[in-house]
Scaffold this active site. Structure first.
Site, PDB file in Angstrom:
ATOM      1  CB  CYS A  74      -0.731  -0.130   1.239  1.00  0.00           C
ATOM      2  SG  CYS A  74      -1.800   1.363   1.194  1.00  0.00           S
ATOM      3  CB  CYS A 198      -5.093   3.829  -4.849  1.00  0.00           C
ATOM      4  SG  CYS A 198      -4.278   2.253  -4.933  1.00  0.00           S
TER       5      CYS A 198
END
Ligand SMILES: N[C@@H](CCC[C@H](N)C(=O)O)C(=O)O
EC number: 5.1.1.7
Length: 257
Positions: A74, A198
Site C-alpha cells: 500500500c 491509491c
C-alpha cells in the site's frame, strides 16, 4: 483487551495505525481487523497497518485491507507509516523499511513523504487497458471523462472478471488533464469500493501513461479525489527504476477502542 490506535490519512486514503513493536496484536484475527476498519461499528479506515521492529532496518510494515485480510503493498499506507514512525520516535527524517514487496527508502519533511517504490520491468499493454504490478496489481483504463463514472460498479466488474477472477486487481480509471497531469479514480480490492486515493495505483498510472506514450515526462502529477500526488521515475529501455511516490501524510486523531 483495549487497543490503542492512531489514525492517519494520505490524500484521503485512511488508515488505522498500530504500534506492534511489542508483538501484542493478534495478527490472524481477520474479524478484529475488519471491525477496527468498519466505518459504522469501529474506527473506520481503508486499511490497518502494523509498525513492527526489524532486525536490520528502521521498521517493518504489515498491511491489511479493510476486509481484514493481509494484502500486498500500500503506497499511501507506506507514506503514512513513515509519518507514524516519526511520531513514535523510531526515525527522524529518513527511513529504510521492509514491506511485503521488499525494501523501501523514504524521506519526510514538513509532512510530505517521498517513498521509493518497486522497480517495474513488466508493463502489459492491451487495446483498452494496461496491467502492471507496482507492489500491488493494477488495471489502468484510459477514459475520456471520469466525472460521472460509476466507479464501484464498473470497477467491481473488472476486479472480479476474467482474467483477474477471485485473486482480483485494483482498477484505475484515468482521464488526461494535460501533458504530465492525469485525473485518477480507483476501485480498491479489499475495500471493494472507490477510495479517495491509491498510492500504488497512481504509481501504476504514471508508468502506464509513459509506457503508452500518453506522456513523455518522467515527473507526473496525479489528481485524485482526495488531493494531489506526484510520481517521479527513471525510464530506461522499458524498465522503470528510481520510482518515487510523493505526497502528504497526515495525523488525524488517536484513541483506544
Ligand atoms: N491503498 C493502497 C493499495 C492497498 C492494497 C490494495 N487494496 C490491494 O489489496 O491490492 C495504496 O495506496 O497503494
Amino acid at each position: 483487551m483495549q487497543q490503542t490506535f492512531y489514525k492517519y490519512q494520505g490524500t484521503g486514503n485512511d488508515f488505522v495505525m498500530i504500534d506492534n513493536r511489542q508483538q501484542t496484536f493478534d495478527k490472524n484475527n481477520t474479524k478484529q481487523v475488519a471491525f477496527l476498519c468498519d466505518r459504522r461499528f469501529g474506527i473506520g479506515a481503508d486499511g490497518l497497518i502494523l509498525l513492527e521492529n526489524h532486525p536490520d532496518y528502521d521498521f517493518k510494515m504489515v498491511y491489511y485491507n479493510a476486509d481484514g485480510n493481509e494484502s500486498t503493498m500500500c503506497g499511501n499506507g507506506g507514506r503514512c507509516l513513515v509519518a507514524f514512525a516519526k511520531q513514535m520516535g523510531v526515525i527522524t527524517d529518513k527511513a529504510i523499511f521492509e514491506a511485503i514487496d521488499g525494501l523501501h527508502h523514504a524521506t519526510i519533511e514538513n509532512g510530505i513523504v517521498h517513498l521509493q517504490m518497486l522497480d517495474v520491468d513488466v508493463v502489459e499493454k492491451y487495446e483498452n487497458h494496461v496491467f502492471l504490478n507496482t507492489g500491488s496489481p493494477h488495471h489502468v483504463q484510459f477514459e475520456s471523462q471520469i466525472e460521472d463514472f460509476d466507479i464501484k460498479t464498473k470497477g467491481a466488474g473488472i476486479r472480479y472478471g476474467a482474467p483477474y477472477n477471485e485473486a482480483g486487481t485494483n482498477v484505475n480509471f484515468v482521464q488526461k488533464v494535460s501533458d504530465a497531469v492525469f485525473r485518477v479514480r480507483t476501485y480498491e480490492r479489499g475495500v471493494e469500493d472507490e477510495t479517495l486515493s491509491c498510492g500504488t495505483g497512481v504509481t501504476a498510472v504514471a508508468i502506464a501513461m509513459h509506457a503508452t506514450g500518453e506522456t513523455q515526462d518522467n515527473h507526473v502529477t496525479l489528481n485524485v479525489e482526495g488531493g494531489k500526488l506526484e510520481v517521479r521515475f527513471n525510464a530506461e529501455n522499458g524498465v522503470y527504476n528510481d520510482v518515487w511516490l510523493i505526497g502528504p501524510a497526515t495525523y488525524v486523531f488517536e484513541g483506544t477502542i
